[in-house]
Each structure stands twice: as structure tokens, then as C-alpha cells.
Design an enzyme around this catalytic site. Structure first.
Site, PDB file in Angstrom:
ATOM      1  N   VAL A  38       0.835  -1.205   0.000  1.00 24.99           N
ATOM      2  CA  VAL A  38       0.000   0.000   0.000  1.00 24.99           C
ATOM      3  C   VAL A  38       0.869   1.254   0.000  1.00 24.99           C
ATOM      4  CG1 VAL A  38      -1.762   1.307   1.263  1.00 24.99           C
ATOM      5  CG2 VAL A  38      -1.957  -1.173   1.084  1.00 24.99           C
ATOM      6  N   CYS A  39       1.937   1.248   0.785  1.00 19.72           N
ATOM      7  CA  CYS A  39       2.830   2.416   0.816  1.00 19.72           C
ATOM      8  C   CYS A  39       3.457   2.656  -0.553  1.00 19.72           C
ATOM      9  CB  CYS A  39       3.919   2.232   1.869  1.00 19.72           C
ATOM     10  SG  CYS A  39       3.281   2.150   3.559  1.00 19.72           S
ATOM     11  N   THR A  40       3.897   1.603  -1.193  1.00 19.42           N
ATOM     12  CA  THR A  40       4.503   1.739  -2.516  1.00 19.42           C
ATOM     13  C   THR A  40       3.487   2.257  -3.523  1.00 19.42           C
ATOM     14  OG1 THR A  40       6.141   0.032  -2.051  1.00 19.42           O
ATOM     15  CG2 THR A  40       5.678   0.483  -4.372  1.00 19.42           C
ATOM     16  N   LEU A  43       3.102   6.032  -2.763  1.00 17.77           N
ATOM     17  CA  LEU A  43       4.258   6.843  -3.142  1.00 17.77           C
ATOM     18  C   LEU A  43       4.451   6.863  -4.658  1.00 17.77           C
ATOM     19  CD1 LEU A  43       6.859   6.147  -0.305  1.00 17.77           C
ATOM     20  CD2 LEU A  43       5.143   7.953  -0.471  1.00 17.77           C
TER      21      LEU A  43
END
Length: 153
Positions: A38-40, A43
């Protein structure tokens, strides 16, 4: 409300301080972990929409509790051209000052802070664990940030 100051190393080991960015709007993106799905995804969207931040005169800073070494590998792999800041030691101190540290898990929550040129908090976006923040929310907050009055001293 004035945002808490800090100085953290970016993925290249260069110090970045909030005080050093006075005069520019700043968007602080706290995220749990480099290399997580999810973070990737989040970003990657921020990188693809970097022009939107630039158009509003806002500096994008992404902050996690990862080490600068992990962030360098992550940035190199993903091609990020904005600063990834390491809130590694004291572990999560900046996230804690912003009220987004999950001390039981040792990482920052998903929260974004929009600061005007004087370092005043203008808006905030939050998302629960496992869910991405909407870029439509970023667009709206950037528009509000651009319209925020700046005091003249």
C-alpha cells in the site's frame, strides 16, 4: 497551529529540516514502511503527480521509521525524486510529535499534513491501516493551501 520542527536525514543522508524550508509550503506524508504494497502504491502515485505539488509551490517530504539505507534502496528501486526522510532514531520521534506513531507496532500511521509557508498546519488527511489516501484529497488540500493567507511581518 504551528507544526513541530524537526531535522531528519533523507535517503542520501542529507539533513532536511522543517525550519530550513520556511518560505515554502510543505506536505509531510507519514507512511508505515518502505517496500510494503500500500505504501509503494501511494508513493508511486505521489511521484507520478509530483507536478501537482510543484504547481502549488509545495515541497513533498515522505517520512517513515525506516533507516536511510533502506530508504535509499527503496528510492533507487522505485525512481522517487522527492525526499524520503528516515525517522529511524530516536525511533519514530517525529511521528510521535505529530501524533501518528503506533508505538505498539513501531511505525507511523498513514497521515499527511499540509503546512503553509510559515509552518502552520492548514489541513490533514488520514487513512486507516491497509488503505491508501485518495489523491483527490491531496488535490483539494493543495488548492486550499495555495489559497491560505500569508501574514506579512
Amino acid at each position: 497551529m504551528s507544526a513541530p520542527g524537526f531535522q531528519l536525514p533523507n535517503q542520501h543522508g542529507e539533513p532536511v529540516s522543517l525550519e530550513g524550508l520556511r518560505g515554502s509550503a510543505v506536505v509531510l506524508v507519514f507512511y508505515p514502511f518502505a517496500f510494503s504494497r500500500v505504501c509503494t502504491d501511494e508513493l508511486d502515485v505521489l511521484q507520478s503527480e509530483l507536478g501537482e505539488f510543484e504547481r502549488h509551490g509545495a515541497r513533498l517530504l515522505a517520512i517513515s521509521t525506516d533507516s536511510k539505507y533502506a530508504l535509499r534502496a527503496y528510492s533507487d528501486e522505485r525512481g522517487y525524486t522527492f525526499d524520503l526522510l528516515a525517522d529511524f532514531w530516536p525511533h519514530g520521534a517525529v511521528a510521535d510529535r505529530y501524533g501518528v506513531l503506533d508505538a505498539s507496532l513501531g511505525h507511523a500511521g498513514r497521515a499527511t499534513f499540509f503546512l503553509d509557508q510559515e509552518g502552520t498546519l492548514r489541513s490533514r488527511i488520514d487513512a486507516p491501516p491497509g488503505q491508501a489516501r485518495s489523491f483527490d484529497d491531496y488535490r483539494a488540500a493543495l488548492g486550499e493551501l495555495a489559497e491560505a493567507p500569508v501574514s506579512r511581518q
